[in-house]
Design a protein around this motif. Structure first.
Motif, mmCIF file in Angstrom:
data_model
loop_
_atom_site.group_PDB
_atom_site.id
_atom_site.type_symbol
_atom_site.label_atom_id
_atom_site.label_comp_id
_atom_site.label_asym_id
_atom_site.label_seq_id
_atom_site.Cartn_x
_atom_site.Cartn_y
_atom_site.Cartn_z
ATOM 1 N N GLY A 188 44.092 42.743 27.385
ATOM 2 C CA GLY A 188 42.854 43.252 26.347
ATOM 3 C C GLY A 188 43.246 44.322 25.456
ATOM 4 N N ASN A 189 42.432 44.887 24.867
ATOM 5 C CA ASN A 189 42.521 45.878 23.900
ATOM 6 C C ASN A 189 42.340 47.477 24.594
ATOM 7 N N LYS A 190 42.282 47.606 25.643
ATOM 8 C CA LYS A 190 42.147 48.857 26.277
ATOM 9 C C LYS A 190 43.298 49.271 26.949
ATOM 10 N N GLU A 191 43.763 50.443 26.827
ATOM 11 C CA GLU A 191 44.707 51.135 27.652
ATOM 12 C C GLU A 191 44.433 51.962 28.825
ATOM 13 N N SER A 192 44.369 51.330 30.197
ATOM 14 C CA SER A 192 43.601 52.129 31.074
ATOM 15 C C SER A 192 43.959 51.307 32.265
ATOM 16 N N SER A 193 43.924 51.993 33.279
ATOM 17 C CA SER A 193 44.472 51.599 34.759
ATOM 18 C C SER A 193 43.318 50.828 35.469
ATOM 19 N N ASP A 194 42.022 51.075 35.028
ATOM 20 C CA ASP A 194 40.797 50.179 35.556
ATOM 21 C C ASP A 194 40.404 49.042 34.513
ATOM 22 N N ILE A 195 41.357 48.806 34.007
ATOM 23 C CA ILE A 195 40.764 47.446 33.164
ATOM 24 C C ILE A 195 40.190 46.268 33.872
ATOM 25 N N PRO A 196 39.147 45.801 33.651
ATOM 26 C CA PRO A 196 38.582 44.786 34.143
ATOM 27 C C PRO A 196 39.614 43.490 34.298
ATOM 28 N N ARG A 197 39.558 42.937 35.373
ATOM 29 C CA ARG A 197 40.356 41.374 35.348
ATOM 30 C C ARG A 197 39.215 40.414 35.272
ATOM 31 N N VAL A 198 39.440 39.216 34.203
ATOM 32 C CA VAL A 198 38.361 38.110 34.206
ATOM 33 C C VAL A 198 39.416 36.994 34.475
ATOM 34 N N LEU A 216 42.645 38.926 30.617
ATOM 35 C CA LEU A 216 42.075 37.786 30.829
ATOM 36 C C LEU A 216 43.047 36.826 31.428
ATOM 37 N N PHE A 217 42.989 36.178 32.470
ATOM 38 C CA PHE A 217 43.505 35.163 33.378
ATOM 39 C C PHE A 217 43.026 33.812 33.029
ATOM 40 N N VAL A 218 43.896 32.893 32.491
ATOM 41 C CA VAL A 218 43.588 31.630 32.373
ATOM 42 C C VAL A 218 44.211 30.675 33.174
ATOM 43 N N VAL A 219 43.478 30.024 33.760
ATOM 44 C CA VAL A 219 44.057 29.464 35.117
ATOM 45 C C VAL A 219 43.583 27.889 35.021
ATOM 46 N N SER A 220 44.618 26.963 34.953
ATOM 47 C CA SER A 220 44.585 25.609 35.048
ATOM 48 C C SER A 220 45.042 25.088 36.660
ATOM 49 N N ARG A 242 41.754 22.686 46.082
ATOM 50 C CA ARG A 242 42.997 23.603 46.727
ATOM 51 C C ARG A 242 43.525 24.714 45.783
ATOM 52 N N GLY A 243 43.633 23.999 44.479
ATOM 53 C CA GLY A 243 44.425 25.131 43.736
ATOM 54 C C GLY A 243 43.507 26.179 43.449
ATOM 55 N N ALA A 244 42.255 26.149 43.309
ATOM 56 C CA ALA A 244 41.236 27.250 43.032
ATOM 57 C C ALA A 244 41.581 28.252 44.196
ATOM 58 N N ILE A 245 41.912 27.716 45.227
ATOM 59 C CA ILE A 245 41.881 28.580 46.595
ATOM 60 C C ILE A 245 43.245 29.738 46.277
ATOM 61 N N THR A 246 44.400 28.896 45.894
ATOM 62 C CA THR A 246 45.789 29.726 46.011
ATOM 63 C C THR A 246 45.725 30.535 44.636
ATOM 64 N N SER A 247 45.190 29.988 43.461
ATOM 65 C CA SER A 247 45.482 30.749 42.242
ATOM 66 C C SER A 247 44.558 31.979 42.254
ATOM 67 N N THR A 248 43.310 31.902 42.805
ATOM 68 C CA THR A 248 42.162 33.089 43.037
ATOM 69 C C THR A 248 42.855 34.115 43.763
ATOM 70 N N TYR A 249 43.486 33.659 44.949
ATOM 71 C CA TYR A 249 44.029 34.582 45.887
ATOM 72 C C TYR A 249 45.219 35.331 45.263
ATOM 73 N N GLY A 250 46.044 34.807 44.366
ATOM 74 C CA GLY A 250 47.032 35.434 43.841
ATOM 75 C C GLY A 250 46.502 36.359 42.312
ATOM 76 N N VAL A 251 45.420 35.985 41.878
ATOM 77 C CA VAL A 251 44.618 36.943 40.813
ATOM 78 C C VAL A 251 43.804 38.168 41.329
ATOM 79 N N VAL A 252 42.876 37.659 42.053
ATOM 80 C CA VAL A 252 42.016 38.622 42.650
ATOM 81 C C VAL A 252 41.429 39.256 41.595
ATOM 82 N N PRO A 253 40.501 38.356 40.936
ATOM 83 C CA PRO A 253 39.759 38.792 39.542
ATOM 84 C C PRO A 253 38.614 39.721 40.003
#
Length: 352
Positions: free
Chosen positions: A52-62, A201-205, A214-225
Motif C-alpha cells: 500500500g501507499n502508507k509507511e507504517s508498522s500497523d498497516i492493515p493486511r487484506v 494487499l495479498f492476492v491469493v490463488s 485445502r489451499g485456503a487453510i494453508t495460505s491463510t495461515y501463512g498470511v494471517v490477514p
C-alpha cells in the motif's frame, strides 16, 4: 488484455485439483505487472503481494482469495481392450460426461472421447436408468499395448473445451468456477492502479478448493490477514431454479450473507455499492463449507471474512456461463472497498 481475453486465457488452461501447475503459471504471468512479490507455499497456492501507499508498522493486511483449481477426472483402470475407466476429482456433473472429448495427461497429452454402451444394445431396464460412472469409458483409439505404454493409473483427465463467446456480454467455458474469481482479482488490481490505498494487499490463488478447501487453510495461515475477501461463484438464474437460490446474470455480483461472512464487512460492501451506483445483489448462503470463505474464516483465532459471488449457470459442467459485466462490477466494488480500509476501520471490527 480486456476482461474477456483474461477470462479466456484462464479458462483454456488446465488445473485439476492437485495438478494446478499450468494454471498457476498463467495466473502469475497475468499478475506480474501489478504485484511486487510472488510466493508459492508448500501446498501450491500462489501468494502475491502489492504494498500500500502508507509507511507504517500497523498497516492493515487484506487478502483477496479465489481458487484456481477445477474439477476433472483421473484414470483408475486400463481394461484389457485398452479402454480407460476413470473416477472424478471434485463434484463434476456426471450427466454431462457422455460424448465429451477429453485430454488425458499421460506420457504424452492424448485426445480421447467418453462413451458408453449405446441404447440400441441395452436391456430394456438399462434404458430407463441414468448411466453410471462405472459404465463409462475413455476411448483413445489406440491398441491396448500402446495405451499401457502411454497411460498410467492416476493420470489426470480434463474435458477438452474452448472458451466461447455467446451473445452480448455472455461467455461460456470450462472452469469458470472459479477462474471468474481469478479474473476479478486481476481486474481489481487494474482498478487499484488509479487509487491510493493504505493496506498491504495479498492476492491469493488457492489450490484444491474443489476437494475440501485445502489451499485456503494453508495460505491463510501463512498470511494471517486482518480482512479477507473471498471471490467465488453462485448459481445463476435459469429455468427450474428458484429465484431465492440463484442470482441474475448481468445484475452485478452477489454480496453474500451467511455465517461465514462478517456482518460489518457485508454492510460495508453494500454501502460502497450504493454510494458508487454499482449494481449488486444479495445472496443468502447457509452452507458455509461450499467455498474457501469457511476455511479462511476459522484460521488461527479467526479472520474477518466476506464473500463476493459471480452468478454462474451450469456449474460444474464444461459449459459454465456468466456475464462479463458482473466481473467488472465486482472488481470495481472490491477495489473501492480496499481503498476505504484503514487501521481505524480494522480496529473497529467487532466480534460476532
Amino acid at each position: 488484455m480486456d476482461t474477456k481475453e483474461i477470462l479466456a486465457k484462464l479458462s483454456n488452461c488446465d488445473g485439476v485439483s492437485g495438478a494446478e501447475i499450468e494454471v498457476r503459471e498463467v495466473i502469475e504471468e497475468l499478475l506480474a505487472d501489478y504485484v511486487e512479490e510472488f510466493k508459492t507455499d508448500a501446498l501450491g497456492n500462489s501468494i502475491s503481494l502489492k504494498r500500500g501507499n502508507k509507511e507504517s508498522s500497523d498497516i492493515p493486511r487484506v487478502m483477496l482469495v479465489a481458487h484456481m483449481d477445477e474439477i476433472g477426472l483421473m484414470v483408475k483402470e486400463i481394461t484389457e481392450q485398452g479402454f480407460l475407466r476413470f473416477t472424478t476429482v471434485g463434484g463434476i456433473d456426471k450427466r454431462t460426461l457422455i460424448g465429451q472429448e477429453v485430454l488425458v495427461y499421460g506420457k504424452d497429452t492424448l485426445e480421447g472421447i467418453i462413451g458408453a454402451k449405446p441404447p440400441h444394445v441395452q436391456e430394456k431396464a438399462e434404458r430407463k436408468r441414468a448411466i453410471k460412472l462405472d459404465d463409462m469409458y475413455i476411448d483413445l483409439g489406440l491398441a491396448e499395448a500402446r495405451v499401457k505404454d502411454l497411460v498410467s493409473i492416476g493420470d489426470i483427465v480434463v474435458v477438452k473445451r474452448e472458451f466461447n463467446e455467446l451473445t452480448g456480454n455472455r461467455v461460456s467455458g470450462k472452469a469458470l468456477d472459479d477462474r471468474a474469481g481469478i479474473a476479478v482479482m486481476i481486474e481489481t488490481l487494474e482498478e487499484l492502479e488509479r487509487l491510493r490505498y493504505q493496506v498491504d494487499l495479498f492476492v491469493v490463488s488457492t489450490v484444491q478448493e474443489e476437494v475440501g478447501v485445502r489451499g485456503a487453510i494453508t495460505s491463510t495461515y501463512g498470511v494471517v490477514p486482518d480482512i479477507a475477501v473471498v471471490i467465488d461463484v453462485c448459481h445463476g438464474r435459469m429455468p427450474g431454479v428458484a429465484s431465492d437460490e440463484a442470482a441474475k446474470l448481468g445484475s452485478g455480483p452477489a454480496i453474500t450473507l451467511g455465517p461465514q461472512v462478517h456482518p460489518q464487512l457485508h454492510q460495508k460492501f453494500k454501502d460502497i455499492a450504493k454510494d458508487l451506483n454499482i449494481d449488486y445483489q444479495i445472496m443468502v448462503d447457509n452452507n458455509p463449507r461450499g467455498t474457501d470463505a469457511f476455511a479462511v474464516q476459522v484460521t488461527k483465532s479467526g479472520i474477518a471474512t466476506s464473500l463476493i459471488s459471480i452468478p454462474l449457470r451450469y456449474m460444474h459442467t464444461s459449459v459454465e456461463a456468466l456475464d462479463l459485466d458482473d466481473i467488472k462490477s465486482a472488481a470495481r466494488l472490491i477495489a473501492n472497498f480496499i481503498n476505504r480500509v484503514d487501521s481505524e476501520f480494522v480496529e473497529g471490527l467487532e466480534c460476532f
